[in-house]
Each structure stands twice: as structure tokens, then as C-alpha cells.
Design a protein around this motif. Structure first.
Motif, short mmCIF file in Angstrom:
data_model
loop_
_atom_site.label_atom_id
_atom_site.label_comp_id
_atom_site.label_asym_id
_atom_site.label_seq_id
_atom_site.Cartn_x
_atom_site.Cartn_y
_atom_site.Cartn_z
N UNK A 48 2.42 1.82 -3.36
CA UNK A 48 1.41 2.33 -4.30
C UNK A 48 1.20 3.83 -4.09
N UNK A 49 1.15 4.21 -2.82
CA UNK A 49 1.00 5.64 -2.52
C UNK A 49 2.18 6.44 -3.04
N UNK A 50 3.37 5.88 -2.88
CA UNK A 50 4.59 6.59 -3.31
C UNK A 50 4.63 6.74 -4.83
N UNK A 94 2.03 7.03 -6.70
CA UNK A 94 1.08 8.10 -7.02
C UNK A 94 1.67 9.48 -6.70
N UNK A 95 2.45 9.51 -5.62
CA UNK A 95 3.07 10.76 -5.20
C UNK A 95 4.38 10.93 -5.99
N UNK A 112 0.84 -1.21 0.00
CA UNK A 112 0.00 0.00 0.00
C UNK A 112 0.87 1.25 0.00
#
Lengths: 394, 318
Positions: A13-15, A17-18, A10
Motif C-alpha cells: 500500500x505504501x509503495x 502511494x509512493x 501495508x
């Protein structure tokens, strides 16, 4: 383990997107390595120093300096040598920047050497070429040392005898043998023996390890983000072991670090021609570097109250360690206290390990540096885990 | 309203206590919730509601006391028991860079649902909370109400026996609040036990089968809304917005016939009266003689606000 991997997944995945993580992990180090190589790469290619000689002596010892010492260096392509008619002409050449330095062999130089009287080689420097002048001084100094060594050798052979009783011919033969015993001066390329990285590899590796300390912080510091945005409470309420929350963050850090370093190694090899060395050795160093960076950034995060505070502190630590560890300039070659001090940084060990590989070493050559970085990781990571454990404690 | 049916309570708390330094946040709180029952913890901000919730959800360890869920002892280190609880924290606890579906899928897998189960439940929950059409959008682009609905949706994924909702309507627009309350009513009707904290008296009255009134970390009363309002003796509440020396006026009002209790807030007075309509003329006269200018008068039938005032001597909004 499953929960930790899910949390790490997770986070990754966030990284993704960022975009800032991508920028910090791959784009910035790559671009800066290119720029540094562009600026400093050409400066690092050695050019021969241009020297002039004013031989006011014309004797045997002066001739040896000009033909054997400078002539040999010229043959090897390290210097170019021209003759100046006099001291004034030599000074003009240096002042005009036509040469880097001028050697002046004064009248009576040979006689002074043979009579054990003080003799000196003068060096007139070009103020715009400090390195060229330094090298000229070193050459002159080395030659003077060789002459002193020969004098000592002769003195040793004649010990206990009155010089006046020694025939002139015998004395000359002893002096000639002493002078021939050593070459007056030897210049050689020591980059391989001294294990020095070429500029492309140096800047690629320096930027990679420097930004590694920014990249891995995204994983560890996100624990503080989770606390701030309230999701940590939700994770703690989930039916998973609490340790898996912390483990997930560390896994995310390690994965980010390994991914960015792998991309940078491949990209700089293909795009910049960086020569990282034995692949297994490089893999060991990368793993050690990532572990050390994760440990250090985790420790800093454990001391902070918020993710912003951790980010600020981590940036300061990353810059200080990067500078001290030789990510920008080869601190280890400076020598002295600074070079010794640099060994308190994982960066220095990473660069040192790569230099060992550049010197032709196999995976074994990378082991000492890898072990040092793992040591950093164990010490800092253990403290960090104990402190961060409080964040997830009920 | 649902009816208590199961002998083993869905949740049992006994003597819960938690201290932060010198502050005793929760002091000996005990209550039970049956399956299908909605239990409200009513109290002002800082009363200890969230601390109780955190201990029940296993986020915080209790210094003393015990929690059991469906008869199973619960601690922060008992994952199997935690799996029976759905927890909806007070803050919107979601990942803004991930989509609504990704948030739900992540928590579904964390709660042990298989890949196929997670896919199916995520789709169901998205329909339930009305976010199926926005499922692919990043949560950061959602409105406040949508985030609140998704926040609740996460707590429903694994079909828990006990759902804990910590002030789920804070900062929500009236329309979204109504939708949230309706969905909680539907869940209780479906047989789920619900622990609901709020400082909105209207929500507790509408949703809860029983209410525990909490103040300064202690449960000061518990019962149905009818049982609790009976505690104040079916008194009316008179709320006056006024300007002047209100503490002095309050002293005078306490001597007025029929006035049982008076509390002073910022620019307002609250009175408990046996018969508010009968006492109102004398109250206004008393205020006029005290030099207080009355801006508005409101007469309310007995409610939980009055209960709280009666039990604690202060308003829920204090």
C-alpha cells in the motif's frame, strides 16, 4: 503467516502511494524498451550486402565462385552482386560507397588452383561498411577452404602414385568429383536454430529483468526504513513472531517483482509485439528471476546500515549485473570469457531461458535457466536472511 | 491520583540488566506497578530509561533479570503477554504515506483485533485523540502534535492493561503537551497501569503516583513525590544565572551557612539550602566577593529536580 501478509500488504500500500515504485517497476522499463526498440530495432533487420566482382581470370574455378557461391547467396537475398570491369572500377565502387566490398579474382586463378600453386581472392572493402567487408572476407575464406579441401581429397586419392603417370583426363575427373562432394558455400538463417530473440522481445525482456532488480529492493530495504523511522520497534513490540516481520518484507518484494514482470510481459506483448514464448515457460522464468532478484537485493540490503546506503549499493549491483548479464547488449553471443562470465548473473540465465523458448521450446526448456536463478536465490537469500535476522533480533 | 488495589502487579521487573559492549546501560533495575497506578521513570538523557522500557515492551532481551506482566513471564518471544502491553515509543513511529485511520487499522489487526473490532476501536481511538476529522489525511501532513497524539493512539487500540509511554511529550508544543498529559491522567483513572518515562520533572510530579529516579542505568531511589522530596530534607533550591569563575565561586559557597550542596552548570549555579530566603543575602555577598556577576536569582520549593540533584550530584538537564 497472517502477520507477515499484513506487513506485506501495508508495504505494498505504501509503495502504491509512493509513485517512484510504480515508475521504476513499470513505466521506466516499458518506455526504455520502446526507445531501444525504436533505435536498434531497424538496425537489426538485415539488408542484403552489395558486392561487385572483378573476374580477371575467366576460368572454371573463378566462374564457380561467381555463379555458385555469390549467385546462390544472391538468390537467397543475402547479397546483391554486380560485375566491375576492372580493379580500378571496383576500387571506385567501394570508395564511392556503391558497394560494401569488391571480390577480385586475379588472372591465372584457376590455373593456380589446378596446379596447387598459391591462389588468392582479393577483397577490396568499403571503409564505411565494416560488417559487409567482414562478411565478404568470410565468403572468400570459406571458398578458399573448400578449394583446399578438394586439393587434399585429390592428393589422398593419388597417394603413392607419381602425378606424372596419371592421365590428364583421370586427374580432371577426380578433381571434379572432389569439388562436387561439397557445396562451395552454404548461407542460412540460423536465428531459430541458435535461439536468438527478436529485437522487440530482447529489449522488452532486457529492460524488464534490469528494472526488476530496482523494483524488488523496495520491499527488502523497507526493513531498514522501518528501523530508521522507529516503526520497527513498534512491530517488534507487537504480539507477532519476529520472523513474520522479515517474511512480510520478502513477500512484499516478491509480490512487487511478480506484479511488475507480469504487467511488462503483457504490455510489451500487446504494445510492442514481443514474443516471449511458451506462457508456462515464461512464468517459470519470471518466478526464477524474481526470486533471484529478491535474494541478491536482500543480500545487499543486509550489508548496508541505512536504506539510502542499501539503495546506492543495490543500484550499482543492478547496473553491473545488468550490463554483464546482457540486459542491454547480447553478451552471450559475444562468446569467449565475457560470455562465460555473464553466467554469474541471473540476467544472463533469464535471457538464455527466453532464447530457449524463442527457439520453440516448451516449459521444460526453461527449467535449466529457472533452476540456475533459483540457485542464486537460495544462496544469496540464505545469507541475507541470516544477516537481516539480526535486525529483528531482540 | 489513583490508588493501588490489585495484589498481582500489572508489571514486575526484577534485576533487569543490559550491556552494550563495555557499557552497562541498565544495571539491576527492579520495580513494580499496580493496576491503575502511574509510575514514572525520571532521569536525564542517557540514564537508561529507554533501554528499561524496551526490555519491558519485549523489544530488547534482558541480559539478566525478569519481567512479568500481570503475573505472566515476559520475553521477546511471548506474544500472548505482549498483547497485554500498549507501547508508545519515543520516536513518532507511524507510516507517513498512510492515513491516520490506515495506520491505526494496520496496528489493530497486528494486535489481533478482528476486522469488525478493529473498525470499531479505530473509530473510538480517533475520537479519543481528537483526530476523527483528519483520519483520512496522510500522516505526513499532520502537525507534530497530531502525530504525537496518533502515536499514543496506536498504543491504546487493543485496550492494554499496561501502557508504556517513552517520553511522549518530547518536541511537542505546550498545548499538545497539556492534552497528552490530560489523556494519560484519564487513562490511569480508568484503571490502566502506566509506565511513563520523562526527563521533565514537572510531568513526573503531575502524573505519577510513584517515581523511580534512574541515573547511569541504576534505580537510585523510588517512592511517591512526597517520599522523595523528604529525602532532601525539605530543602529549598536556589538557581542563579551568573558570569565569572563559577567553579571557584562554588567552592566558596559551600562554606556559607545553610548551603548543603552546590552544583555548577553552563552559566549557572544550583544550591540546596535549608532556608533559601535566609541564606540568600550571604550567598549573594559571597558571589560578589568571588567576582561573579549574578544575572538572575530563582528560589524554588523542594521538588524532584532537587531530589535528583541530591541523589546524583547533577541536574536533570545535565
Amino acid at each position: 503467516m497472517g502477520a507477515a501478509l499484513r506487513i506485506a500488504g501495508k508495504d505494498l500500500r505504501e509503495r502504491v502511494r509512493d509513485r517512484s515504485a510504480l515508475l521504476m517497476a513499470i513505466v521506466l522499463p516499458l518506455v526504455l524498451a520502446f526507445i531501444y526498440d525504436l533505435i536498434f530495432g531497424s538496425a537489426a533487420i538485415p539488408r542484403p550486402f552489395d558486392y561487385a566482382v572483378v573476374d580477371l581470370d575467366g576460368g572454371e574455378v573463378a566462374r564457380v565462385f561467381v555463379t555458385d557461391v555469390l549467385g546462390e547467396a544472391e538468390k537467397q537475398g543475402y547479397v546483391t552482386v554486380r560485375t566491375a570491369s576492372g580493379v580500378t572500377a571496383g576500387e571506385e565502387l567501394a570508395a564511392d560507397g556503391a558497394v560494401d566490398a569488391v571480390f577480385v579474382l586475379p588472372a591465372g586463378f584457376t590455373a593456380a588452383v589446378r596446379s596447387a600453386a598459391p591462389a588468392e581472392v582479393e577483397v577490396i572493402g568499403n571503409v564505411d561498411s565494416p560488417t559487409g567487408v567482414d562478411v565478404a572476407r568470410s565468403i572468400a575464406r570459406s571458398y578458399a577452404a573448400e578449394i583446399d579441401a578438394s586439393r587434399l581429397a585429390v592428393a589422398a586419392v593419388l597417394a603413392g602414385r607419381d602425378h606424372a603417370d596419371v592421365p590428364e583426363r583421370e586427374l580432371a575427373a577426380i578433381a571434379q568429383k572432389a569439388a562436387a562432394a561439397t557445396r562451395p558455400l552454404v548461407l542460412e538463417d540460423v536465428s531459430a536454430r541458435e535461439k536468438i530473440l527478436d529485437t522487440q522481445t530482447y529489449f522488452a525482456a532486457g529492460m524488464a529483468v534490469f528494472f526488476l532488480f530496482f523494483t524488488v529492493q523496495f520491499g527488502v530495504s523497507s526493513l531498514l526504513d522501518e528501523r530508521a523511522q522507529g516503526t520497527l520497534a513498534r512491530l517488534l513490540a507487537a504480539p507477532i513472531p519476529r520472523v513474520s516481520v522479515l517474511a512480510g518484507k520478502l513477500i512484499a518484494s516478491l509480490a512487487l517483482g511478480l506484479l511488475s514482470m507480469t504487467v511488462l510481459v503483457v504490455a510489451t506483448t500487446v504494445l510492442m509485439g514481443a514474443a516471449w514464448g511458451n506462457p508456462i515457460g515464461v512464468a517459470l522464468l519470471v518466478l526464477g528471476g524474481v526470486l533471484a532478484a529478491t535474494g541478491v537485493t536482500a543480500l545487499v540490503a543486509s550489508l548496508a546500515r541505512t536504506a539510502d546506503q542499501a539503495g546506492g549499493w543495490q543500484a550499482v549491483i543492478a547496473v553491473v549485473l545488468g550490463l554483464l548479464g546482457g540486459a542491454f547488449i547480447p553478451i552471450s553471443q559475444v562468446g569467449g570469457f565475457v560470455a562465460t562470465l555473464s553466467l554469474v548473473t541471473p540476467h544472463a540465465w533469464f535471457m538464455r531461458g527466453l532464447a530457449e523458448l524463442a527457439g520453440g521450446g516448451g516449459p521444460g526448456a526453461a527449467l535449466p535457466a529457472t533452476a540456475a536463478m533459483v540457485g542464486f536465490s537460495v544462496v544469496t537469500g540464505a545469507v541475507a536472511v541470516i544477516r537481516l535476522g539480526k535486525v529483528v533480533r531482540p | 491520583m489513583a490508588v493501588r488495589m490489585d495484589v498481582t502487579p500489572a508489571l514486575r521487573c526484577r534485576g533487569l540488566r543490559r550491556r552494550y559492549g563495555d557499557l552497562i546501560a541498565v544495571d539491576g533495575v527492579s520495580f513494580e506497578i499496580a493496576l491503575g497506578e502511574t509510575y514514572g521513570l525520571l532521569g536525564p538523557n542517557g540514564a537508561g530509561k529507554t533501554t528499561v522500557i524496551s526490555m519491558v515492551a519485549g523489544v530488547l532481551r534482558a541480559d539478566a533479570g525478569e519481567v512479568s506482566v500481570a503475573g505472566q513471564p515476559m520475553t521477546p518471544r511471548t506474544p500472548a503477554v505482549k498483547a497485554r502491553i500498549g507501547y508508545v515509543p519515543q520516536d513518532v513511529a507511524l507510516y507517513p504515506d498512510l492515513s491516520g485511520r490506515e495506520n491505526l487499522r494496520f496496528f489493530a489487526r497486528l494486535y489481533g483485533l478482528s476486522r469488525a473490532e478493529a473498525r470499531s476501536r479505530v473509530a473510538e481511538v480517533l475520537e479519543t485523540i481528537g483526530l476523527a476529522e483528519r483520519a483520512r489525511d496522510p500522516v505526513g501532513e499532520y502537525s507534530g502534535g497530531m502525530k504525537r497524539r496518533l502515536n499514543i493512539g496506536v498504543g491504546l487500540l487493543h485496550q492494554p492493561r499496561l501502557l508504556i509511554l517513552d517520553e511522549p511529550t518530547v518536541g511537542v508544543d505546550p498545548q499538545s503537551r497539556n492534552a497528552i498529559l490530560a489523556s494519560v491522567e484519564a487513562l490511569a483513572t480508568g484503571g490502566m497501569a502506566v509506565l511513563y518515562t520523562t526527563h521533565y520533572m514537572e510531568e513526573a510530579q503531575r502524573l505519577c503516583d510513584r517515581v523511580g529516579v534512574i541515573d547511569n542505568g541504576r534505580l537510585v531511589a523510588e517512592g511517591t513525590v512526597r517520599e522523595l522530596t523528604a529525602l532532601v530534607g525539605e530543602h529549598d533550591r536556589v538557581v542563579l544565572a551568573a558570569d565569572g569563575d563559577l567553579p571557584a565561586a562554588a567552592e566558596k559557597l559551600r562554606t556559607v551557612a545553610g548551603v548543603r550542596e552546590v552544583s555548577v552548570g553552563a552559566g549557572r549555579l544550583e544550591l540546596l539550602c535549608g532556608d533559601g530566603r535566609a541564606a540568600l543575602p550571604e550567598i549573594l555577598a559571597c558571589l560578589a566577593s568571588a567576582g561573579v556577576a549574578v544575572r538572575s536569582v530563582e528560589l524554588r520549593e523542594p521538588d524532584l529536580e532537587a531530589v535528583f540533584l541530591h541523589l546524583t550530584g547533577k541536574s536533570l538537564r545535565d
